[in-house]
Design a protein around this motif. Structure first.
Motif, PDB file in Angstrom:
ATOM      1  N   LEU A 118       6.070  -4.669  65.224  1.00 57.56           N
ATOM      2  CA  LEU A 118       4.866  -3.842  65.100  1.00 57.56           C
ATOM      3  C   LEU A 118       3.861  -4.399  66.099  1.00 57.56           C
ATOM      4  N   ARG A 119       3.410  -3.535  67.006  1.00 57.47           N
ATOM      5  CA  ARG A 119       2.564  -3.972  68.128  1.00 57.47           C
ATOM      6  C   ARG A 119       1.186  -3.328  68.016  1.00 57.47           C
ATOM      7  N   THR A 120       0.266  -4.033  67.382  1.00 55.82           N
ATOM      8  CA  THR A 120      -1.061  -3.433  67.146  1.00 55.82           C
ATOM      9  C   THR A 120      -2.115  -3.958  68.113  1.00 55.82           C
ATOM     10  N   GLU A 122      -3.926  -4.265  71.690  1.00 50.47           N
ATOM     11  CA  GLU A 122      -4.067  -3.506  72.946  1.00 50.47           C
ATOM     12  C   GLU A 122      -3.389  -4.277  74.091  1.00 50.47           C
ATOM     13  N   ILE A 123      -2.593  -3.561  74.868  1.00 49.90           N
ATOM     14  CA  ILE A 123      -1.860  -4.223  75.956  1.00 49.90           C
ATOM     15  C   ILE A 123      -2.796  -4.619  77.096  1.00 49.90           C
ATOM     16  N   SER A 124      -3.672  -3.691  77.471  1.00 43.68           N
ATOM     17  CA  SER A 124      -4.466  -3.962  78.672  1.00 43.68           C
ATOM     18  C   SER A 124      -5.507  -5.043  78.378  1.00 43.68           C
ATOM     19  N   ASP A 133       4.037 -11.703  80.638  1.00 40.10           N
ATOM     20  CA  ASP A 133       3.169 -10.574  80.967  1.00 40.10           C
ATOM     21  C   ASP A 133       3.997  -9.296  81.167  1.00 40.10           C
ATOM     22  N   ASP A 134       4.046  -8.481  80.117  1.00 41.10           N
ATOM     23  CA  ASP A 134       4.859  -7.255  80.183  1.00 41.10           C
ATOM     24  C   ASP A 134       4.180  -6.133  80.947  1.00 41.10           C
ATOM     25  N   SER A 135       2.962  -6.397  81.482  1.00 39.27           N
ATOM     26  CA  SER A 135       2.345  -5.368  82.314  1.00 39.27           C
ATOM     27  C   SER A 135       2.847  -5.480  83.756  1.00 39.27           C
ATOM     28  N   LEU A 137       6.272  -5.286  86.174  1.00 36.80           N
ATOM     29  CA  LEU A 137       7.613  -4.686  86.092  1.00 36.80           C
ATOM     30  C   LEU A 137       8.662  -5.764  85.841  1.00 36.80           C
ATOM     31  N   HIS A 138       9.595  -5.459  84.970  1.00 37.86           N
ATOM     32  CA  HIS A 138      10.661  -6.414  84.646  1.00 37.86           C
ATOM     33  C   HIS A 138      11.815  -5.685  83.980  1.00 37.86           C
ATOM     34  N   VAL A 139      12.978  -6.355  83.933  1.00 39.45           N
ATOM     35  CA  VAL A 139      14.039  -5.937  83.014  1.00 39.45           C
ATOM     36  C   VAL A 139      14.054  -6.990  81.908  1.00 39.45           C
ATOM     37  N   ASP A 140      14.377  -6.557  80.676  1.00 40.79           N
ATOM     38  CA  ASP A 140      14.279  -7.490  79.561  1.00 40.79           C
ATOM     39  C   ASP A 140      15.399  -8.524  79.568  1.00 40.79           C
ATOM     40  N   SER A 141      15.003  -9.760  79.292  1.00 45.94           N
ATOM     41  CA  SER A 141      15.950 -10.846  79.061  1.00 45.94           C
ATOM     42  C   SER A 141      15.162 -11.855  78.253  1.00 45.94           C
ATOM     43  N   LEU A 153      19.188  -2.336  73.677  1.00 40.98           N
ATOM     44  CA  LEU A 153      18.776  -0.934  73.500  1.00 40.98           C
ATOM     45  C   LEU A 153      17.570  -0.921  72.573  1.00 40.98           C
ATOM     46  N   ARG A 154      16.491  -0.246  72.998  1.00 38.15           N
ATOM     47  CA  ARG A 154      15.284  -0.287  72.165  1.00 38.15           C
ATOM     48  C   ARG A 154      14.748   1.106  71.854  1.00 38.15           C
ATOM     49  N   VAL A 155      14.267   1.255  70.632  1.00 36.55           N
ATOM     50  CA  VAL A 155      13.605   2.491  70.200  1.00 36.55           C
ATOM     51  C   VAL A 155      12.121   2.160  70.012  1.00 36.55           C
ATOM     52  N   PHE A 156      11.261   2.965  70.591  1.00 38.41           N
ATOM     53  CA  PHE A 156       9.805   2.784  70.456  1.00 38.41           C
ATOM     54  C   PHE A 156       9.187   4.041  69.834  1.00 38.41           C
ATOM     55  N   THR A 157       8.130   3.853  69.051  1.00 36.78           N
ATOM     56  CA  THR A 157       7.325   4.994  68.587  1.00 36.78           C
ATOM     57  C   THR A 157       5.858   4.644  68.762  1.00 36.78           C
ATOM     58  N   ALA A 165      -2.449   7.464  74.241  1.00 34.80           N
ATOM     59  CA  ALA A 165      -1.076   7.337  74.750  1.00 34.80           C
ATOM     60  C   ALA A 165      -0.762   5.884  75.118  1.00 34.80           C
ATOM     61  N   ARG A 166       0.520   5.554  75.149  1.00 34.63           N
ATOM     62  CA  ARG A 166       0.970   4.269  75.690  1.00 34.63           C
ATOM     63  C   ARG A 166       1.364   4.552  77.136  1.00 34.63           C
ATOM     64  N   ILE A 167       0.878   3.733  78.048  1.00 33.23           N
ATOM     65  CA  ILE A 167       1.172   3.979  79.467  1.00 33.23           C
ATOM     66  C   ILE A 167       2.173   2.944  79.952  1.00 33.23           C
ATOM     67  N   TRP A 168       3.263   3.437  80.480  1.00 30.75           N
ATOM     68  CA  TRP A 168       4.306   2.586  81.061  1.00 30.75           C
ATOM     69  C   TRP A 168       4.438   2.900  82.542  1.00 30.75           C
ATOM     70  N   GLN A 169       4.996   1.955  83.255  1.00 25.70           N
ATOM     71  CA  GLN A 169       5.458   2.247  84.612  1.00 25.70           C
ATOM     72  C   GLN A 169       6.927   1.864  84.681  1.00 25.70           C
ATOM     73  N   SER A 251      13.812  -1.009  84.846  1.00 23.55           N
ATOM     74  CA  SER A 251      12.673  -1.823  85.248  1.00 23.55           C
ATOM     75  C   SER A 251      11.413  -1.148  84.701  1.00 23.55           C
ATOM     76  N   HIS A 252      10.667  -1.871  83.835  1.00 21.99           N
ATOM     77  CA  HIS A 252       9.540  -1.243  83.141  1.00 21.99           C
ATOM     78  C   HIS A 252       8.362  -2.203  83.008  1.00 21.99           C
ATOM     79  N   ALA A 253       7.184  -1.620  82.858  1.00 22.13           N
ATOM     80  CA  ALA A 253       5.969  -2.399  82.605  1.00 22.13           C
ATOM     81  C   ALA A 253       5.138  -1.606  81.611  1.00 22.13           C
ATOM     82  N   ALA A 254       4.548  -2.303  80.640  1.00 21.97           N
ATOM     83  CA  ALA A 254       3.661  -1.641  79.681  1.00 21.97           C
ATOM     84  C   ALA A 254       2.235  -1.913  80.147  1.00 21.97           C
ATOM     85  N   ILE A 255       1.528  -0.869  80.541  1.00 21.12           N
ATOM     86  CA  ILE A 255       0.224  -1.020  81.190  1.00 21.12           C
ATOM     87  C   ILE A 255      -0.932  -0.983  80.194  1.00 21.12           C
TER      88      ILE A 255
HETATM   89  O1  LIG Z   1       5.192  -2.832  74.171  1.00 26.96           O
HETATM   90  C1  LIG Z   1       5.678  -2.111  75.025  1.00 26.96           C
HETATM   91  O2  LIG Z   1       5.339  -0.924  75.177  1.00 26.96           O
HETATM   92  C2  LIG Z   1       6.797  -2.660  75.899  1.00 26.96           C
HETATM   93  C3  LIG Z   1       6.605  -4.070  76.293  1.00 26.96           C
HETATM   94  C4  LIG Z   1       7.828  -4.675  76.922  1.00 26.96           C
HETATM   95  O3  LIG Z   1       8.052  -4.605  78.082  1.00 26.96           O
HETATM   96  C5  LIG Z   1       8.802  -5.354  76.070  1.00 26.96           C
HETATM   97  O4  LIG Z   1       8.596  -5.493  74.858  1.00 26.96           O
HETATM   98  O5  LIG Z   1       9.840  -5.791  76.606  1.00 26.96           O
END
Ligand SMILES: O=C(O)CCC(=O)C(=O)O
Ligand SMILES: [Fe+2]
Length: 304
Positions: A118-120, A122-124, A133-135, A137-141, A153-157, A165-169, A251-255
């Motif tokens: 549960l991610r409450t 604020e990312i920015s 720093d998930d803002s 770009l990275h691949v998860d490891s 494999l991840r499910v997000f809501t 909105a949640r902003i990703w790149q 490759s993703h980043a949560a902005i």
């Molecule tokens: O919280 C998010 O929206 C994704 C953050 C992220 O990159 C991660 O949890 O691996």
């Protein structure tokens, strides 16, 4: 390429026809995000009160729940609030599992549930070391949780109650990322591998696969010239929507954004419809040798 593969379902038990399922699987395994614009996770009025960031330990990014041990970590608040948080996360875990099982029945036998989060917060503006720093770009490891080639494999809501909105790149395809970073990564030292285990920095022995993936993860985040110059796509993920993604590949980043639920699953790469798309097989092809540990190293050890 369009990063999102939309799927018009609006409840967690919706079934889709076989053709839709195969199309979604093809997109997902080839590095797209399966986007469910109308799949919300409804909270009761009481549960909405649990979205305060003050209920998360300030040293952590989220509250996490382990469905195998039934343990929750990172939660603050009263006994009642913690009990409610746990019930909320258990329900999300069950629904996410049901979702994957109905959308992608062939995964069912092989799927291992990992943590729920549960991610409450604020990312920015969140401060952290560059590796966390998930803002960027990275691949998860995960440094402490070797997966020995299993997929993440991840499910997000997005459960934001204020319409935010949640902003990703997203960045380059996995092959391009690997081609760029792999040549600079030294081979794994077996001494280091055993010391990491001995000092409990890793939960099980780190495999060569995990060594290369973690190096790619860290080097992507560290390289600011790469971060600034790589071509990115911005994604707006609205409240009351969900998405499914192989975060070890995309490759993703949560902005920015606040209030999301997330469920992690692990899947053996051989269970894929298109195994050649698995980061394990991509890296093994490039390096021309095997990257997994054959004896007793199973991902279930990592999710305990
Ligand atoms: O919280 C998010 O929206 C994704 C953050 C992220 O990159 C991660 O949890 O691996
Ligand atoms: Fe990530």
């Amino acid at each position: 390429m369009d990063m999102l593969k939309p799927l018009a379902i609006d409840n967690w038990k919706d079934v889709i026809n076989k053709e839709c399922s195969l199309e979604a699987i093809h997109a997902l395994e080839h590095g797209k995000i399966v986007f469910l614009p109308h799949l919300n996770f409804a909270l009761s009025a009481d549960e909405n009160n649990l979205l305060s960031p003050t209920l998360t330990d300030p040293k952590r990014k989220n509250i996490s729940f382990n469905p195998h041990s039934d343990e929750m970590h990172g939660a603050r608040g009263s006994v009642l609030q913690r009990a409610q948080l746990k019930i909320l996360m258990q329900r999300y875990c069950q629904q996410a599992l049901g979702l994957i099982n109905t959308l992608f029945p062939a995964y069912q036998k092989h799927l291992i549930a990992g943590r729920t989060s549960l991610r409450t917060v604020e990312i920015s503006g969140r401060r952290s070391s560059y590796k966390k720093d998930d803002s960027r770009l990275h691949v998860d490891s995960f440094a402490a949780t070797p997966v020995n080639g299993f997929r993440i494999l991840r499910v997000f809501t997005n459960i934001n109650p204020h319409g935010v909105a949640r902003i990703w790149q997203t960045g380059e395809p996995f092959n391009t990322v690997a081609t760029r970073f792999l040549p600079e990564i030294p081979s794994m030292s077996t001494v280091e591998q055993h010391l990491l285990r001995l000092f409990k920095i890793t939960k099980v022995l780190r495999s060569p696969y995990d060594h290369f993936m973690l190096n790619i993860h860290d080097r992507m985040k560290k390289d600011m010239a790469y971060q600034q110059s790589v071509i990115k796509t911005t994604l707006t993920l609205p409240p009351k929507s969900s998405w499914i993604v192989y975060t070890d590949q995309v490759s993703h980043a949560a902005i920015s954004g606040q209030h999301a639920l997330e469920q992690t699953f692990y899947l053996p790469p051989t269970a894929l419809y298109y195994p050649e798309t698995a980061p394990l097989f991509v890296l093994e092809k490039m390096l021309k040798h095997s990257l997994t540990l054959k004896d007793k190293q199973v991902v279930s050890a990592a999710v305990e």
